[in-house]
Design an enzyme around this catalytic site. Structure first.
Site: not given
Ligand code: CAA
Length: 389
Positions: A244, A272, A348, A371
């Site tokens: 937990d 870009r 890319g 976990e």
């Protein structure tokens, strides 16, 4: 990071967050790609993290820790994981899966011997539950611990142990009374120098490659009875209670990865150009940015909320299983979503090792697995909501 107004950050929280951010930038960022590539364990930076108090954030100073609260712990992991999730998992396992169990269930002697060196970062701790034939169904383990006078004799094979190849101490779960199933499991603290304890081969991994994972093998490994953590038969409850806590750390790790992927994607979208405009101006990119940002904010609220629930439990003793599972489930799926979107936005360049985006993508995946897989988190949440357990 944008401030989340409803969380009560103190000056101490801001201080540890800034310290972790500066440390990650100065010490981890320059080496993260190199250690990811080689798969070597970054002993030097992990040692420095110990000196900073990051390896035992919530452990009282009397036992070698930093004596801070759960929100501080989560903020520190998040910052480390924005730069490198491999350092982050070593920190998370050390703090929660190892230290927390001893802090909550250990005797004074065990705290002095097994907690202090690990919380201070001088030694590394690991947690060993899974076996080759026992994963999500953790209660079905086969490893055996048999009482022999003042000792237990441990035999069995454990797998997927984070920090297994480098740990100085391990908390391991074994059957002491197989007839009782989960109620026949006990926990033991094992010094890695004990005869009969060996490590299996280091696992080659897709992501978090600078962290070290292996099998652990116990062959007639004699451990003093005083090393049993908690009562005989209490092991499964200890394992679950500790998970937990661990799941909050992994939630914070996932949050850090998601934020790193988001920041990279946002920057790229504003730089870009394609078809004569910034790619962020295309709705296909803009909507991805909107979804990433919104999911990150929701994940952050869940992770911080789980941290506060754990903090409250120190006085109320109430369980925080539900908050922890929801935080881990949502944050890990957010990490995967954001890393996937970030690679796509980069095109890319997202596939290239020249940028860390492909590493975020590889690192994100494990947060949905270890976990407790996303399926196990959904099981825990739905059982709790439907009153099935
Ligand atoms: N806190 C305290 N007690 C708990 C608990 C919790 N969170 N969860 C269960 N328990 C108790 C129950 O109350 C019950 O006790 P009683 O019988 O006295 O009521 C007992 O434990 C058994 O509980 P269940 O019947 O719910 O157990 P189950 O067999 O159905 O299993 C499970 C429940 C949720 C599926 C559990 O087995 C589980 O979490 N599995 C996933 C294991 C996991 O996360 N493995 C990862 C290992 S660590 C790792 O990834 C490697 C690493 O190094 C990072």
């Amino acid at each position: 990071m944008s401030e989340t107004a409803i969380f009560p950050f103190t000056d101490e929280h801001k201080m540890i967050r800034n310290a972790a951010r500066d440390f990650a930038q100065k010490e981890i960022a320059p080496i993260a790609a190199q250690f990811d590539e080689s798969g070597e364990f970054p002993y030097e930076t992990i040692k420095k993290m110990g000196a900073m108090g990051f390896m035992g954030v919530e452990v009282p100073e009397a036992y070698g820790g930093a004596g801070l609260d759960t929100l501080s712990y989560v903020l520190a992991i998040e910052e480390i994981c924005k730069v490198d999730a491999a350092h982050g998992v070593v920190m998370s396992v050390n703090n929660s899966l190892y230290c927390h169990g001893i802090l909550q269930f250990g005797t004074e002697e065990q705290k002095k011997k097994f907690l202090a060196p690990v919380a201070s970062g001088e030694a590394i701790g690991a947690y060993s539950l899974t076996e080759p034939q026992s994963g999500s169904d953790a209660g079905t383990m086969r490893s055996r611990a048999v009482r022999d006078g003042d000792f237990y004799v441990l035999n069995g094979r454990k797998s997927w142990v984070t920090s297994g190849p480098v740990a100085d101490y391990v908390v391991v779960f074994m059957m002491t009374d197989p007839g009782k199933k989960q109620k026949g499991i006990s926990a033991f603290l094992v010094d890695a120098k004990t005869p009969g304890f060996t490590r299996g081969k280091k696992e080659p991994k897709l992501g978090i490659r600078a962290s070290a994972t292996s099998e652990l093998i116990f062959e007639d490994c004699r451990v003093p009875a005083e090393n049993r953590l908690g009562a005989e038969g209490e092991g499964f409850k200890i394992a679950m209670t500790v998970l937990d806590v661990g799941r909050i750390g992994i939630g914070a790790q996932a949050l850090g990865i998601a934020e790193a992927a988001y920041e990279a994607a946002r920057a790229y979208a504003t730089e870009r150009e394609a078809f004569g405009q910034k790619i962020g101006e295309f709705q296909g990119t803009g909507f991805k940015i909107a979804d990433m940002k919104t999911r990150i904010e929701a994940a952050r609220l869940l992770v911080y909320n789980a941290a506060l629930a754990k903090e409250r439990s120190k006085t109320t003793g109430e369980r925080f299983t539900l908050q922890s599972s929801m935080a881990k489930l949502f944050a890990s799926e957010t990490a995967m979503y954001c890393a996937h979107a970030a690679v796509q936005i980069h095109g890319g360049m997202g596939f290239s090792k020249e940028l860390p985006v492909e590493r975020y993508f590889r690192d994100a995946k494990i947060t949905e697995i270890y976990e407790g897989t996303s399926e196990i988190q959904r099981l825990v949440i739905s059982r709790s909501e439907l009153g099935l357990k």
